[in-house]
Design a protein around this motif. Structure first.
Motif, PDB file in Angstrom:
ATOM      1  N   ARG A 170       0.838  -1.188   0.000  1.00 31.45           N
ATOM      2  CA  ARG A 170       0.000   0.000   0.000  1.00 31.45           C
ATOM      3  C   ARG A 170       0.878   1.245   0.000  1.00 31.45           C
ATOM      4  O   ARG A 170       2.081   1.168   0.208  1.00 31.45           O
ATOM      5  N   GLY A 171       0.296   2.383  -0.230  1.00 27.06           N
ATOM      6  CA  GLY A 171       1.057   3.623  -0.250  1.00 27.06           C
ATOM      7  C   GLY A 171       1.635   3.960   1.115  1.00 27.06           C
ATOM      8  O   GLY A 171       1.056   3.635   2.141  1.00 27.06           O
ATOM      9  N   LYS A 172       2.761   4.614   1.112  1.00 28.69           N
ATOM     10  CA  LYS A 172       3.438   4.972   2.359  1.00 28.69           C
ATOM     11  C   LYS A 172       2.929   6.323   2.844  1.00 28.69           C
ATOM     12  O   LYS A 172       3.145   7.343   2.203  1.00 28.69           O
ATOM     13  N   ASP A 173       2.208   6.337   3.976  1.00 32.08           N
ATOM     14  CA  ASP A 173       1.689   7.592   4.493  1.00 32.08           C
ATOM     15  C   ASP A 173       2.553   8.085   5.656  1.00 32.08           C
ATOM     16  O   ASP A 173       3.584   7.496   5.978  1.00 32.08           O
ATOM     17  N   GLN A 174       2.119   9.171   6.278  1.00 33.11           N
ATOM     18  CA  GLN A 174       2.905   9.806   7.336  1.00 33.11           C
ATOM     19  C   GLN A 174       3.138   8.871   8.515  1.00 33.11           C
ATOM     20  O   GLN A 174       4.241   8.815   9.066  1.00 33.11           O
ATOM     21  N   PHE A 175       2.121   8.121   8.910  1.00 37.14           N
ATOM     22  CA  PHE A 175       2.263   7.203  10.042  1.00 37.14           C
ATOM     23  C   PHE A 175       3.255   6.095   9.715  1.00 37.14           C
ATOM     24  O   PHE A 175       4.060   5.692  10.565  1.00 37.14           O
ATOM     25  N   ASP A 176       3.199   5.591   8.489  1.00 35.84           N
ATOM     26  CA  ASP A 176       4.144   4.556   8.075  1.00 35.84           C
ATOM     27  C   ASP A 176       5.579   5.065   8.160  1.00 35.84           C
ATOM     28  O   ASP A 176       6.475   4.369   8.645  1.00 35.84           O
ATOM     29  N   ARG A 177       5.797   6.277   7.679  1.00 36.14           N
ATOM     30  CA  ARG A 177       7.139   6.868   7.742  1.00 36.14           C
ATOM     31  C   ARG A 177       7.600   7.016   9.190  1.00 36.14           C
ATOM     32  O   ARG A 177       8.768   6.796   9.511  1.00 36.14           O
ATOM     33  N   PHE A 178       6.668   7.411  10.049  1.00 37.05           N
ATOM     34  CA  PHE A 178       6.993   7.598  11.463  1.00 37.05           C
ATOM     35  C   PHE A 178       7.438   6.284  12.102  1.00 37.05           C
ATOM     36  O   PHE A 178       8.476   6.226  12.777  1.00 37.05           O
ATOM     37  N   VAL A 179       6.669   5.220  11.890  1.00 35.58           N
ATOM     38  CA  VAL A 179       6.996   3.919  12.484  1.00 35.58           C
ATOM     39  C   VAL A 179       8.318   3.395  11.935  1.00 35.58           C
ATOM     40  O   VAL A 179       9.161   2.888  12.686  1.00 35.58           O
ATOM     41  N   PHE A 180       8.498   3.517  10.636  1.00 33.76           N
ATOM     42  CA  PHE A 180       9.738   3.058  10.005  1.00 33.76           C
ATOM     43  C   PHE A 180      10.949   3.806  10.565  1.00 33.76           C
ATOM     44  O   PHE A 180      11.974   3.208  10.900  1.00 33.76           O
ATOM     45  N   THR A 181      10.828   5.118  10.695  1.00 34.83           N
ATOM     46  CA  THR A 181      11.925   5.938  11.212  1.00 34.83           C
ATOM     47  C   THR A 181      12.168   5.674  12.691  1.00 34.83           C
ATOM     48  O   THR A 181      13.314   5.645  13.153  1.00 34.83           O
ATOM     49  N   LEU A 182      11.100   5.455  13.439  1.00 38.08           N
ATOM     50  CA  LEU A 182      11.201   5.243  14.883  1.00 38.08           C
ATOM     51  C   LEU A 182      11.940   3.953  15.230  1.00 38.08           C
ATOM     52  O   LEU A 182      12.605   3.871  16.271  1.00 38.08           O
ATOM     53  N   GLY A 183      11.845   2.958  14.356  1.00 39.30           N
ATOM     54  CA  GLY A 183      12.423   1.651  14.658  1.00 39.30           C
ATOM     55  C   GLY A 183      13.900   1.689  14.998  1.00 39.30           C
ATOM     56  O   GLY A 183      14.352   1.004  15.923  1.00 39.30           O
ATOM     57  N   GLY A 184      14.679   2.493  14.263  1.00 39.13           N
ATOM     58  CA  GLY A 184      16.120   2.562  14.501  1.00 39.13           C
ATOM     59  C   GLY A 184      16.482   3.110  15.865  1.00 39.13           C
ATOM     60  O   GLY A 184      17.179   2.442  16.652  1.00 39.13           O
ATOM     61  N   PRO A 185      16.034   4.333  16.202  1.00 36.56           N
ATOM     62  CA  PRO A 185      16.354   4.878  17.525  1.00 36.56           C
ATOM     63  C   PRO A 185      15.827   4.037  18.682  1.00 36.56           C
ATOM     64  O   PRO A 185      16.500   3.911  19.708  1.00 36.56           O
ATOM     65  N   VAL A 186      14.640   3.454  18.520  1.00 43.74           N
ATOM     66  CA  VAL A 186      14.090   2.620  19.595  1.00 43.74           C
ATOM     67  C   VAL A 186      15.001   1.425  19.851  1.00 43.74           C
ATOM     68  O   VAL A 186      15.296   1.084  21.007  1.00 43.74           O
ATOM     69  N   GLN A 187      15.464   0.788  18.783  1.00 44.90           N
ATOM     70  CA  GLN A 187      16.370  -0.354  18.949  1.00 44.90           C
ATOM     71  C   GLN A 187      17.647   0.063  19.665  1.00 44.90           C
ATOM     72  O   GLN A 187      18.103  -0.611  20.594  1.00 44.90           O
ATOM     73  N   THR A 188      18.217   1.185  19.242  1.00 45.15           N
ATOM     74  CA  THR A 188      19.467   1.663  19.834  1.00 45.15           C
ATOM     75  C   THR A 188      19.296   1.993  21.313  1.00 45.15           C
ATOM     76  O   THR A 188      20.098   1.570  22.160  1.00 45.15           O
ATOM     77  N   MET A 189      18.243   2.740  21.639  1.00 42.08           N
ATOM     78  CA  MET A 189      18.035   3.155  23.022  1.00 42.08           C
ATOM     79  C   MET A 189      17.604   1.989  23.907  1.00 42.08           C
ATOM     80  O   MET A 189      17.975   1.923  25.083  1.00 42.08           O
ATOM     81  N   PHE A 190      16.842   1.056  23.350  1.00 40.04           N
ATOM     82  CA  PHE A 190      16.442  -0.127  24.118  1.00 40.04           C
ATOM     83  C   PHE A 190      17.666  -0.965  24.479  1.00 40.04           C
ATOM     84  O   PHE A 190      17.805  -1.416  25.622  1.00 40.04           O
ATOM     85  N   THR A 191      18.555  -1.170  23.511  1.00 37.97           N
ATOM     86  CA  THR A 191      19.772  -1.947  23.767  1.00 37.97           C
ATOM     87  C   THR A 191      20.632  -1.268  24.821  1.00 37.97           C
ATOM     88  O   THR A 191      21.137  -1.915  25.747  1.00 37.97           O
ATOM     89  N   GLY A 192      20.802   0.058  24.691  1.00 39.60           N
ATOM     90  CA  GLY A 192      21.598   0.797  25.664  1.00 39.60           C
ATOM     91  C   GLY A 192      21.000   0.746  27.057  1.00 39.60           C
ATOM     92  O   GLY A 192      21.717   0.592  28.055  1.00 39.60           O
ATOM     93  N   THR A 193      19.683   0.866  27.140  1.00 42.70           N
ATOM     94  CA  THR A 193      19.004   0.816  28.438  1.00 42.70           C
ATOM     95  C   THR A 193      19.128  -0.566  29.066  1.00 42.70           C
ATOM     96  O   THR A 193      19.369  -0.694  30.274  1.00 42.70           O
ATOM     97  N   ALA A 194      18.976  -1.601  28.249  1.00 41.18           N
ATOM     98  CA  ALA A 194      19.120  -2.971  28.752  1.00 41.18           C
ATOM     99  C   ALA A 194      20.527  -3.197  29.298  1.00 41.18           C
ATOM    100  O   ALA A 194      20.706  -3.798  30.367  1.00 41.18           O
ATOM    101  N   GLY A 195      21.532  -2.700  28.574  1.00 45.29           N
ATOM    102  CA  GLY A 195      22.906  -2.844  29.034  1.00 45.29           C
ATOM    103  C   GLY A 195      23.141  -2.161  30.367  1.00 45.29           C
ATOM    104  O   GLY A 195      23.792  -2.717  31.266  1.00 45.29           O
ATOM    105  N   LEU A 196      22.603  -0.950  30.521  1.00 43.53           N
ATOM    106  CA  LEU A 196      22.780  -0.208  31.770  1.00 43.53           C
ATOM    107  C   LEU A 196      22.077  -0.911  32.927  1.00 43.53           C
ATOM    108  O   LEU A 196      22.627  -1.015  34.036  1.00 43.53           O
ATOM    109  N   MET A 197      20.875  -1.398  32.683  1.00 42.88           N
ATOM    110  CA  MET A 197      20.137  -2.107  33.733  1.00 42.88           C
ATOM    111  C   MET A 197      20.883  -3.367  34.166  1.00 42.88           C
ATOM    112  O   MET A 197      20.966  -3.676  35.365  1.00 42.88           O
ATOM    113  N   LEU A 198      21.438  -4.087  33.208  1.00 40.31           N
ATOM    114  CA  LEU A 198      22.187  -5.301  33.535  1.00 40.31           C
ATOM    115  C   LEU A 198      23.456  -4.977  34.316  1.00 40.31           C
ATOM    116  O   LEU A 198      23.879  -5.758  35.180  1.00 40.31           O
ATOM    117  N   LEU A 199      24.060  -3.825  34.024  1.00 39.06           N
ATOM    118  CA  LEU A 199      25.233  -3.403  34.797  1.00 39.06           C
ATOM    119  C   LEU A 199      24.876  -3.224  36.269  1.00 39.06           C
ATOM    120  O   LEU A 199      25.627  -3.639  37.159  1.00 39.06           O
TER     121      LEU A 199
END
Length: 212
Positions: free
Chosen positions: A64-93
């Protein structure tokens, strides 16, 4: 006074080892960030392909066509992965923190340290954004955090600045709470050299050949 917080002495054997680890961490962090975009694409039903430093959408007749919400979710995926990994590492420390004052750390704790430093991607993004402004006299509209702010109709700095500050705080906590005093300066120097080297080696040289 400073000697209580950092010892300006370099352990050269450790320095070399940490530089290598920082190089590979930078590469892994970059690719895993793009995997976050890949997951975001899958969530909204798009086919995608992970490249060395970006993720592309594969269009076909069933998409289907790529709308604003699709772009948002696609773009959000990268930072969420990075920050989730960093947060998990800190919590485990904190979970596996020794009760005694830190004088040495084991391999598992080193692993958690490097996981937590995924947060530094946010700080690096902000630094390059500001440097770009100083060099070009205009703010770049590229970058995940900038795009997310635009999608949400927020000021350009509203996401990149707070996450950069969190990245700084995480780095300070990691360095001064978990890295042994006699290894802190070596760790910081290795991070600067290894992080920059990893960026050049992967994004400018080998990444284009391995994951074009």
């Amino acid at each position: 006074m400073l000697e209580k917080f950092i010892n300006f002495k370099i352990e050269f054997k450790l320095l070399l080892l940490l530089i290598i680890v920082f190089i590979f961490t930078t590469i892994i962090g970059t690719v895993s960030h793009e995997c976050g975009h890949f997951i975001g694409a899958k969530i909204i039903g798009f086919n995608a392909k992970v490249h060395y430093g970006y993720t592309s959408i594969i269009y076909d007749g069933d998409l289907r066509g790529k709308d604003q919400f699709d772009r948002f979710v696609f773009t959000l995926g990268g930072p969420v992965q990075t920050m989730f990994t960093g947060t998990a590492g800190l919590m485990l420390l904190f979970v596996f923190k020794k009760s005694n004052p830190v004088s040495s750390i084991n391999l598992k704790q080193w692993f958690f340290i490097f996981l937590s430093l995924f947060w530094l991607r946010q700080t690096a993004n902000f630094a390059t954004w500001i440097i770009g402004y100083l060099v070009n006299d205009k703010l770049s509209l590229r970058g995940d955090e900038i795009k997310l702010a635009q999608y949400l109709q927020l000021p350009l700095w509203s996401i990149i600045l707070p996450t950069a500050l969190v990245g700084c705080i995480v780095a300070i906590i990691v360095i001064f709470k978990f890295v042994p005093l006699h290894q802190r300066f070596t760790f910081v120097v290795a991070g600067l050299i290894g992080g920059f080297s990893g960026y050049i080696l992967w994004l400018e040289i080998f990444g284009k050949m391995i994951m074009p």
